[in-house]
Design an enzyme around this catalytic site. Structure first.
Site, PDB file in Angstrom:
ATOM      1  CD  GLU A 125      -5.158   2.945 -28.500  1.00  0.00           C
ATOM      2  OE1 GLU A 125      -5.162   2.777 -29.729  1.00  0.00           O
ATOM      3  OE2 GLU A 125      -4.109   3.218 -28.047  1.00  0.00           O
ATOM      4  CE1 TYR A 147      -3.585  -3.185 -28.270  1.00  0.00           C
ATOM      5  CE2 TYR A 147      -4.615  -1.036 -28.450  1.00  0.00           C
ATOM      6  CZ  TYR A 147      -4.340  -2.145 -27.730  1.00  0.00           C
ATOM      7  OH  TYR A 147      -4.786  -2.238 -26.540  1.00  0.00           O
TER       8      TYR A 147
HETATM    9  P1  NAD Z   1       1.560  -6.751 -22.487  1.00  0.00           P
HETATM   10  O1  NAD Z   1       2.019  -6.268 -23.877  1.00  0.00           O
HETATM   11  O2  NAD Z   1       2.368  -5.787 -21.307  1.00  0.00           O
HETATM   12  O3  NAD Z   1       1.181  -8.161 -21.986  1.00  0.00           O
HETATM   13  C1  NAD Z   1       0.806  -8.840 -23.001  1.00  0.00           C
HETATM   14  C2  NAD Z   1       0.833 -10.275 -22.463  1.00  0.00           C
HETATM   15  O4  NAD Z   1       0.087 -11.045 -23.212  1.00  0.00           O
HETATM   16  C3  NAD Z   1       2.370 -10.570 -22.265  1.00  0.00           C
HETATM   17  O5  NAD Z   1       2.756 -11.183 -21.287  1.00  0.00           O
HETATM   18  C4  NAD Z   1       2.534 -11.640 -23.683  1.00  0.00           C
HETATM   19  O6  NAD Z   1       3.306 -12.541 -23.377  1.00  0.00           O
HETATM   20  C5  NAD Z   1       1.177 -12.257 -23.786  1.00  0.00           C
HETATM   21  N1  NAD Z   1       0.687 -12.822 -24.834  1.00  0.00           N
HETATM   22  C6  NAD Z   1       0.862 -11.974 -26.260  1.00  0.00           C
HETATM   23  N2  NAD Z   1       0.478 -12.846 -27.076  1.00  0.00           N
HETATM   24  C7  NAD Z   1       0.026 -14.074 -26.701  1.00  0.00           C
HETATM   25  C8  NAD Z   1      -0.762 -15.228 -27.293  1.00  0.00           C
HETATM   26  N3  NAD Z   1      -0.790 -15.029 -28.560  1.00  0.00           N
HETATM   27  N4  NAD Z   1      -0.841 -16.255 -26.299  1.00  0.00           N
HETATM   28  C9  NAD Z   1      -0.745 -15.890 -25.084  1.00  0.00           C
HETATM   29  N5  NAD Z   1      -0.078 -14.860 -24.312  1.00  0.00           N
HETATM   30  C10 NAD Z   1       0.132 -13.815 -25.265  1.00  0.00           C
HETATM   31  O7  NAD Z   1       0.122  -5.866 -22.241  1.00  0.00           O
HETATM   32  P2  NAD Z   1      -0.714  -5.087 -20.994  1.00  0.00           P
HETATM   33  O8  NAD Z   1      -0.322  -3.579 -21.251  1.00  0.00           O
HETATM   34  O9  NAD Z   1      -0.507  -5.900 -20.091  1.00  0.00           O
HETATM   35  O10 NAD Z   1      -2.200  -5.127 -21.746  1.00  0.00           O
HETATM   36  C11 NAD Z   1      -3.081  -6.537 -21.332  1.00  0.00           C
HETATM   37  C12 NAD Z   1      -4.276  -6.195 -21.909  1.00  0.00           C
HETATM   38  O11 NAD Z   1      -5.137  -5.163 -21.517  1.00  0.00           O
HETATM   39  C13 NAD Z   1      -4.414  -6.256 -23.559  1.00  0.00           C
HETATM   40  O12 NAD Z   1      -5.677  -6.883 -23.859  1.00  0.00           O
HETATM   41  C14 NAD Z   1      -4.361  -4.791 -23.947  1.00  0.00           C
HETATM   42  O13 NAD Z   1      -5.229  -4.619 -25.024  1.00  0.00           O
HETATM   43  C15 NAD Z   1      -5.186  -4.078 -22.723  1.00  0.00           C
HETATM   44  N6  NAD Z   1      -5.416  -2.647 -22.427  1.00  0.00           N
HETATM   45  C16 NAD Z   1      -3.690  -2.344 -21.988  1.00  0.00           C
HETATM   46  C17 NAD Z   1      -4.001  -0.964 -21.634  1.00  0.00           C
HETATM   47  C18 NAD Z   1      -2.456  -0.246 -21.096  1.00  0.00           C
HETATM   48  O14 NAD Z   1      -2.676   0.859 -21.080  1.00  0.00           O
HETATM   49  N7  NAD Z   1      -1.605  -1.165 -21.040  1.00  0.00           N
HETATM   50  C19 NAD Z   1      -5.084   0.023 -21.811  1.00  0.00           C
HETATM   51  C20 NAD Z   1      -6.061  -0.759 -22.134  1.00  0.00           C
HETATM   52  C21 NAD Z   1      -6.355  -2.160 -22.540  1.00  0.00           C
HETATM   53  O1  DAU Z   2      -5.545   3.899 -24.317  1.00  0.00           O
HETATM   54  C1  DAU Z   2      -5.521   2.538 -23.974  1.00  0.00           C
HETATM   55  C2  DAU Z   2      -4.039   2.072 -24.753  1.00  0.00           C
HETATM   56  O2  DAU Z   2      -2.985   2.842 -24.452  1.00  0.00           O
HETATM   57  C3  DAU Z   2      -3.965   0.763 -24.756  1.00  0.00           C
HETATM   58  O3  DAU Z   2      -5.125  -0.010 -25.346  1.00  0.00           O
HETATM   59  C4  DAU Z   2      -2.749   0.292 -25.186  1.00  0.00           C
HETATM   60  O4  DAU Z   2      -2.432  -1.363 -24.973  1.00  0.00           O
HETATM   61  C5  DAU Z   2      -1.632   1.033 -24.691  1.00  0.00           C
HETATM   62  O5  DAU Z   2      -0.307   0.526 -25.419  1.00  0.00           O
HETATM   63  C6  DAU Z   2      -1.845   2.549 -24.722  1.00  0.00           C
HETATM   64  O6  DAU Z   2      -1.664   2.848 -26.129  1.00  0.00           O
HETATM   65  P1  DAU Z   2      -0.970   4.342 -26.711  1.00  0.00           P
HETATM   66  O7  DAU Z   2      -0.825   4.455 -27.996  1.00  0.00           O
HETATM   67  O8  DAU Z   2      -2.011   5.501 -26.007  1.00  0.00           O
HETATM   68  O9  DAU Z   2       0.340   4.305 -25.531  1.00  0.00           O
HETATM   69  P2  DAU Z   2       1.745   4.721 -25.788  1.00  0.00           P
HETATM   70  O10 DAU Z   2       2.379   4.734 -24.462  1.00  0.00           O
HETATM   71  O11 DAU Z   2       2.472   4.143 -26.855  1.00  0.00           O
HETATM   72  O12 DAU Z   2       1.563   6.185 -26.009  1.00  0.00           O
HETATM   73  C7  DAU Z   2       1.243   7.172 -25.412  1.00  0.00           C
HETATM   74  C8  DAU Z   2       1.399   8.468 -25.874  1.00  0.00           C
HETATM   75  O13 DAU Z   2       2.526   8.898 -25.852  1.00  0.00           O
HETATM   76  C9  DAU Z   2       0.535   8.412 -27.217  1.00  0.00           C
HETATM   77  O14 DAU Z   2      -0.032   9.847 -27.333  1.00  0.00           O
HETATM   78  C10 DAU Z   2       1.751   8.551 -28.159  1.00  0.00           C
HETATM   79  C11 DAU Z   2       3.167   9.261 -27.401  1.00  0.00           C
HETATM   80  N1  DAU Z   2       4.230   8.728 -27.560  1.00  0.00           N
HETATM   81  C12 DAU Z   2       4.707   7.386 -27.355  1.00  0.00           C
HETATM   82  C13 DAU Z   2       5.782   6.847 -27.632  1.00  0.00           C
HETATM   83  C14 DAU Z   2       6.241   5.513 -27.452  1.00  0.00           C
HETATM   84  C15 DAU Z   2       5.314   9.432 -28.164  1.00  0.00           C
HETATM   85  O15 DAU Z   2       5.141  10.860 -28.163  1.00  0.00           O
HETATM   86  N2  DAU Z   2       6.671   8.951 -28.204  1.00  0.00           N
HETATM   87  C16 DAU Z   2       6.890   7.705 -28.134  1.00  0.00           C
HETATM   88  O16 DAU Z   2       8.001   7.270 -28.355  1.00  0.00           O
END
Ligand code: NAD
Ligand code: DAU
Length: 331
Positions: A125, A147
């Site tokens: 992102e 974010y």
């Molecule tokens: P998540 O929200 O599932 O988990 C985040 C974790 O961080 C939780 O366990 C929470 O308790 C902990 N946390 C939050 N604030 C904290 C703090 N101040 N101190 C210590 N712990 C804290 O997130 P995720 O999906 O597992 O994402 C992990 C990382 O990967 C993040 O940095 C996110 O930006 C990045 N990321 C996620 C995705 C995705 O699709 N999920 C994609 C690209 C990057």
């Molecule tokens: O691309 C990486 C990112 O992917 C990570 O950095 C973020 O931590 C992770 O949350 C995710 O972000 P998105 O915003 O892409 O994910 P989300 O699951 O929230 O949404 C995926 C797509 O679905 C987006 O186009 C928004 C849409 N959406 C999501 C929700 C929750 C809906 O249409 N309705 C919904 O209720």
């Protein structure tokens, strides 16, 4: 290898900890996690019994807590974050604190501990919406929601610590992850949850926005590779090679659950919604990684995993009750 994993009780963190324990016999893993609504000890089920794991509840924004947690570590994998775009739209406060200020404290603690590698997990992102060719690592960052702006700030702060202080930091920029233990505010688990309860699925706008889905286990393999073989100071895109419009993903979820498409409801769009994320991953591919989990197999297995873990979903959703009520009111 002695590892500190921040955010290890979250979605990617708990999968990563399992992966490292399975792949590296000599791993000693300390998890530092604040246990916000998104993190839970439940997610580390079966992991905390392993004598190689230590769990510490603490906040990365607390310099003493992160410095103590980093003592004796060779490697830091920094995953802790406020990870949900929609929440950062309601208020950016927590994202600014944890994602930017907290990352700063992690880098300071890494310097003080003299670790040999920090893996900073950024996101696709940071590039913003993709209107042409998939982004490469040298492209300018253009984050468009609170974010992703905090993530872009941390991404560049990490790089500045490499340039200025010689901190051996590698930056990962993964695309949208899917798989077990994802907190059910994100599209896939949230819609499984809603569909199982026969509640409508709130699709933002047209539903034609594109995300490139990466299975969390493919992501964990990439992270371990970057931790051990990534070049300090460099950023690496990690993609799934699965660019899909949201509606296609949603139809697969409904099909796997045997639920009707009439549950789909188009609602008010997310402000600043990025229409497409797309990255070129040639740089990490050159290190020998590629995604292995086939999309339809992976998504169907993931949907079944959530359906089989309804109590876990119920407990997780309960922790975010106020948010769901506020954000989805009228949607
Ligand atoms: P998540 O929200 O599932 O988990 C985040 C974790 O961080 C939780 O366990 C929470 O308790 C902990 N946390 C939050 N604030 C904290 C703090 N101040 N101190 C210590 N712990 C804290 O997130 P995720 O999906 O597992 O994402 C992990 C990382 O990967 C993040 O940095 C996110 O930006 C990045 N990321 C996620 C995705 C995705 O699709 N999920 C994609 C690209 C990057
Ligand atoms: O691309 C990486 C990112 O992917 C990570 O950095 C973020 O931590 C992770 O949350 C995710 O972000 P998105 O915003 O892409 O994910 P989300 O699951 O929230 O949404 C995926 C797509 O679905 C987006 O186009 C928004 C849409 N959406 C999501 C929700 C929750 C809906 O249409 N309705 C919904 O209720």
């Amino acid at each position: 290898m002695r590892l500190l994993v921040t955010g290890g009780a979250g979605f990617i963190g708990c999968n990563f900890v399992r992966h490292v324990l399975a792949q590296r016999r000599n791993a000693r893993v300390r998890v530092l996690d604040k246990l916000t609504y998104a993190g839970s000890i439940d997610n580390l089920e079966g992991v905390l019994d392993d004598p190689r794991v230590e769990f510490v509840q603490g906040d990365i924004c607390d310099q003493a807590a992160i410095e103590t947690a980093a003592e004796g570590a060779d490697f830091i994998v920094h995953l802790a974050a406020e990870s949900h775009v929609d929440r950062s739209i309601i208020s950016a406060e927590a994202a600014v604190q944890t994602n930017f200020v907290g990352s700063f404290r992690v880098f300071e603690a890494a310097r003080a501990a003299g670790v040999s590698r920090v893996l900073h997990v950024s996101t696709d992102e940071v590039y913003g919406a993709c209107e042409g060719e998939p982004f490469v690592e040298g492209d300018p960052l253009n984050p468009r929601n609170p974010y992703s702006a905090t993530k872009a700030g941390a991404d560049r702060l990490a790089h500045s610590y490499f340039v200025t202080h010689g901190l051996p930091v590698v930056i990962a920029r993964p695309s949208n992850n899917y798989g077990p233990w994802q907190y059910p505010e994100k599209l896939i688990p949230f819609f499984v949850w809603r569909a199982l309860s026969d509640e409508h699925l709130p699709v933002y706008g047209s539903g034609l926005q594109i995300r490139d889905w990466l299975h969390v286990l493919d992501h964990c393999r990439a992270l371990l590779l970057l931790l051990e073989a990534g070049e300090p100071g460099e950023a690496y895109n990690i993609h799934g090679g699965n660019e899909r419009p949201n509606l296609e993903t949603i139809r697969l979820i409904l099909d796997e659950l045997g639920k009707p498409e009439s549950l789909i409801r188009h609602v008010e769009d997310r402000p600043g919604h990025d229409v497409r994320y797309a990255m070129d991953a040639a740089k990490i591919t050159a290190l020998g990684w590629r995604p292995e989990i086939e999309w339809e197999t992976g998504i169907r297995a993931t949907v079944r995993w959530f359906a089989e873990h309804r109590e876990w979903m119920e407990r997780s959703v309960a922790r975010g009750k106020a948010y769901f009520e506020e954000w989805y009111a009228g949607r």
